[in-house]
Design a protein around this motif. Structure first.
Motif, PDB file in Angstrom:
ATOM      1  N   ASN A 130       0.878  -1.178   0.000  1.00 18.78           N
ATOM      2  CA  ASN A 130       0.000   0.000   0.000  1.00 18.78           C
ATOM      3  C   ASN A 130       0.911   1.222   0.000  1.00 18.78           C
ATOM      4  OD1 ASN A 130      -0.760   2.068   2.492  1.00 18.78           O
ATOM      5  ND2 ASN A 130      -2.504   1.743   1.144  1.00 18.78           N
ATOM      6  N   VAL A 131       0.406   2.356  -0.446  1.00 19.47           N
ATOM      7  CA  VAL A 131       1.130   3.625  -0.261  1.00 19.47           C
ATOM      8  C   VAL A 131       0.130   4.666   0.200  1.00 19.47           C
ATOM      9  CG1 VAL A 131       2.527   5.462  -1.284  1.00 19.47           C
ATOM     10  CG2 VAL A 131       2.817   3.125  -2.089  1.00 19.47           C
ATOM     11  N   PHE A 132       0.478   5.313   1.310  1.00 14.76           N
ATOM     12  CA  PHE A 132      -0.312   6.470   1.727  1.00 14.76           C
ATOM     13  C   PHE A 132       0.618   7.514   2.317  1.00 14.76           C
ATOM     14  CE2 PHE A 132      -0.562   6.548   6.413  1.00 14.76           C
ATOM     15  CZ  PHE A 132      -0.044   5.304   6.753  1.00 14.76           C
ATOM     16  N   SER A 133       0.108   8.755   2.407  1.00 13.55           N
ATOM     17  CA  SER A 133       0.881   9.824   3.023  1.00 13.55           C
ATOM     18  C   SER A 133       0.039  10.495   4.088  1.00 13.55           C
ATOM     19  CB  SER A 133       1.313  10.863   1.982  1.00 13.55           C
ATOM     20  OG  SER A 133       1.993  11.913   2.642  1.00 13.55           O
ATOM     21  N   PRO A 134       0.609  10.703   5.275  1.00 14.65           N
ATOM     22  CA  PRO A 134      -0.141  11.396   6.325  1.00 14.65           C
ATOM     23  C   PRO A 134      -0.069  12.918   6.173  1.00 14.65           C
ATOM     24  CG  PRO A 134       1.986  10.715   7.147  1.00 14.65           C
ATOM     25  CD  PRO A 134       1.938  10.278   5.716  1.00 14.65           C
ATOM     26  N   ASP A 135       0.615  13.379   5.126  1.00 16.15           N
ATOM     27  CA  ASP A 135       0.903  14.815   5.005  1.00 16.15           C
ATOM     28  C   ASP A 135      -0.103  15.595   4.159  1.00 16.15           C
ATOM     29  OD1 ASP A 135       3.276  14.880   6.603  1.00 16.15           O
ATOM     30  OD2 ASP A 135       4.236  13.721   4.999  1.00 16.15           O
ATOM     31  N   LEU A 171       4.093  22.273  -2.980  1.00 12.29           N
ATOM     32  CA  LEU A 171       5.512  22.225  -2.631  1.00 12.29           C
ATOM     33  C   LEU A 171       5.690  21.732  -1.194  1.00 12.29           C
ATOM     34  CD1 LEU A 171       6.856  25.608  -4.106  1.00 12.29           C
ATOM     35  CD2 LEU A 171       6.603  23.389  -5.244  1.00 12.29           C
ATOM     36  N   GLY A 172       6.754  20.955  -0.968  1.00 17.64           N
ATOM     37  CA  GLY A 172       7.056  20.473   0.370  1.00 17.64           C
ATOM     38  C   GLY A 172       7.461  19.017   0.350  1.00 17.64           C
ATOM     39  N   ALA A 173       7.662  18.463   1.545  1.00 15.54           N
ATOM     40  CA  ALA A 173       8.069  17.051   1.641  1.00 15.54           C
ATOM     41  C   ALA A 173       6.899  16.215   2.123  1.00 15.54           C
ATOM     42  CB  ALA A 173       9.241  16.917   2.590  1.00 15.54           C
ATOM     43  N   ALA A 174       6.636  15.122   1.400  1.00 10.82           N
ATOM     44  CA  ALA A 174       5.569  14.203   1.783  1.00 10.82           C
ATOM     45  C   ALA A 174       6.182  12.876   2.215  1.00 10.82           C
ATOM     46  CB  ALA A 174       4.614  13.983   0.618  1.00 10.82           C
ATOM     47  N   THR A 175       5.805  12.419   3.398  1.00 13.05           N
ATOM     48  CA  THR A 175       6.244  11.100   3.866  1.00 13.05           C
ATOM     49  C   THR A 175       5.372  10.037   3.203  1.00 13.05           C
ATOM     50  OG1 THR A 175       6.751  12.101   5.987  1.00 13.05           O
ATOM     51  CG2 THR A 175       6.642   9.708   5.941  1.00 13.05           C
ATOM     52  N   LEU A 176       6.016   8.954   2.761  1.00 15.15           N
ATOM     53  CA  LEU A 176       5.291   7.820   2.193  1.00 15.15           C
ATOM     54  C   LEU A 176       5.343   6.666   3.179  1.00 15.15           C
ATOM     55  CD1 LEU A 176       6.937   7.769  -1.353  1.00 15.15           C
ATOM     56  CD2 LEU A 176       4.819   8.940  -0.705  1.00 15.15           C
ATOM     57  N   LEU A 177       4.207   6.046   3.397  1.00 21.72           N
ATOM     58  CA  LEU A 177       4.141   4.894   4.284  1.00 21.72           C
ATOM     59  C   LEU A 177       3.343   3.788   3.620  1.00 21.72           C
ATOM     60  CD1 LEU A 177       3.268   6.889   7.547  1.00 21.72           C
ATOM     61  CD2 LEU A 177       5.499   5.898   6.986  1.00 21.72           C
ATOM     62  N   CYS A 178       3.496   2.558   4.159  1.00 16.12           N
ATOM     63  CA  CYS A 178       2.738   1.413   3.671  1.00 16.12           C
ATOM     64  C   CYS A 178       1.992   0.836   4.870  1.00 16.12           C
ATOM     65  CB  CYS A 178       3.681   0.368   3.081  1.00 16.12           C
ATOM     66  SG  CYS A 178       2.882  -1.215   2.750  1.00 16.12           S
ATOM     67  N   ASN A 179       0.657   0.740   4.764  1.00 16.88           N
ATOM     68  CA  ASN A 179      -0.097   0.270   5.939  1.00 16.88           C
ATOM     69  C   ASN A 179      -0.036  -1.251   6.138  1.00 16.88           C
ATOM     70  OD1 ASN A 179      -1.989  -0.751   4.135  1.00 16.88           O
ATOM     71  ND2 ASN A 179      -3.465   0.908   4.445  1.00 16.88           N
ATOM     72  N   GLU A 189       7.314  -0.793   8.867  1.00 18.63           N
ATOM     73  CA  GLU A 189       8.712  -0.350   8.832  1.00 18.63           C
ATOM     74  C   GLU A 189       9.048   0.409   7.543  1.00 18.63           C
ATOM     75  OE1 GLU A 189       7.545  -3.333   8.416  1.00 18.63           O
ATOM     76  OE2 GLU A 189       8.758  -4.584   7.086  1.00 18.63           O
ATOM     77  N   MET A 190       8.154   0.373   6.556  1.00 18.73           N
ATOM     78  CA  MET A 190       8.456   1.019   5.269  1.00 18.73           C
ATOM     79  C   MET A 190       8.236   2.528   5.356  1.00 18.73           C
ATOM     80  SD  MET A 190       6.968  -1.641   2.431  1.00 18.73           S
ATOM     81  CE  MET A 190       7.574  -0.664   1.050  1.00 18.73           C
ATOM     82  N   GLU A 191       9.192   3.278   4.787  1.00 15.63           N
ATOM     83  CA  GLU A 191       9.112   4.734   4.836  1.00 15.63           C
ATOM     84  C   GLU A 191       9.901   5.323   3.676  1.00 15.63           C
ATOM     85  OE1 GLU A 191       9.767   7.209   8.737  1.00 15.63           O
ATOM     86  OE2 GLU A 191      11.602   7.220   7.530  1.00 15.63           O
ATOM     87  N   GLY A 192       9.316   6.293   3.002  1.00 13.60           N
ATOM     88  CA  GLY A 192       9.999   6.985   1.913  1.00 13.60           C
ATOM     89  C   GLY A 192       9.544   8.434   1.862  1.00 13.60           C
ATOM     90  N   TYR A 193      10.138   9.198   0.952  1.00 12.83           N
ATOM     91  CA  TYR A 193       9.800  10.623   0.881  1.00 12.83           C
ATOM     92  C   TYR A 193       9.770  11.109  -0.563  1.00 12.83           C
ATOM     93  CZ  TYR A 193      11.019  10.360   5.776  1.00 12.83           C
ATOM     94  OH  TYR A 193      11.058   9.999   7.092  1.00 12.83           O
TER      95      TYR A 193
END
Ligand SMILES: [Cu+2]
Length: 206
Positions: free
Chosen positions: A101-106, A130-138, A142-146
């Protein structure tokens, strides 16, 4: 009269060719540009990598980044940090034999959630703000990207030594900024001249 017309015509063609050269092939590469290069230092060496060094604002309408992709492979987002120009549609691929999955809390990414999908399928999200978005997998906590969304394509990601180089930067004075997932660095004033290299190093801190 004919001679004057010929001179006017030749001058026009010369100006046209000069402006075409300046605009470059896709509007990004500048024949009269310069280079910005340097390195970052951080309190913990492992964070030297994956800093985004970028010019805050370069006048112009910059097209979205072509071929922007993030893979999920071996339960890791690859690349870990992806800078793109605003309005870029990033493709999210699954190369693992599990559901991802991919979601962003931002907010800057509208807290998007692409759902869950098997390998072989591709999902897309267009980053507009514009800005930084964190990527997570539900599925995998432990997965994290930006994804770092920028105004222009004059950016670089630091390597494992903390080094970076931004090429073909249009001549001018700019604010050079650095983004890191953990640390912060002070903006730098830079001056870019034709065919020259400007050195800018950052010391990142909490
Ligand atoms: Cu996952």
């Amino acid at each position: 009269m004919l001679k004057i017309r010929k001179i006017v015509c030749t001058t026009f063609m010369t100006l046209l060719s000069v402006s075409l050269t300046l605009a470059g092939i896709n509007g990004v590469s500048y024949a009269d540009g310069g280079t910005v290069t340097g390195a970052v230092t951080v309190p913990l060496p492992k964070f030297k990598k994956d800093c985004v060094v970028y010019i805050e604002n370069v006048p112009g309408n910059w097209p979205p980044t072509a071929g922007a992709q993030i893979n999920q492979k071996g339960l890791i987002f690859i690349p870990h940090v992806l800078p793109v120009v605003a309005n870029t549609a990033v493709e999210f691929l699954n190369h693992d034999n599990v559901l991802h999955n991919v979601f962003s809390p931002d907010k800057i990414a509208e807290k998007f959630n692409l759902g869950t999908w098997p390998p072989g399928e591709v999902k897309t999200y267009t980053f507009q703000q514009l800005g930084a978005a964190t990527l997570l997998c539900n599925v995998h906590a432990e997965m994290e990207g930006y994804v770092v969304v920028l105004q222009n394509p004059f950016f670089a990601v630091t390597d494992e030594n903390g080094s970076y180089t931004i090429k073909d930067v249009p001549t001018g004075s700019y604010n050079l900024l650095v983004w890191n997932k953990k640390y912060k660095g002070k903006p730098k004033q830079i001056v870019v001249n034709t065919g020259q290299s400007f050195q800018a190093d950052f010391e990142l801190k909490k």
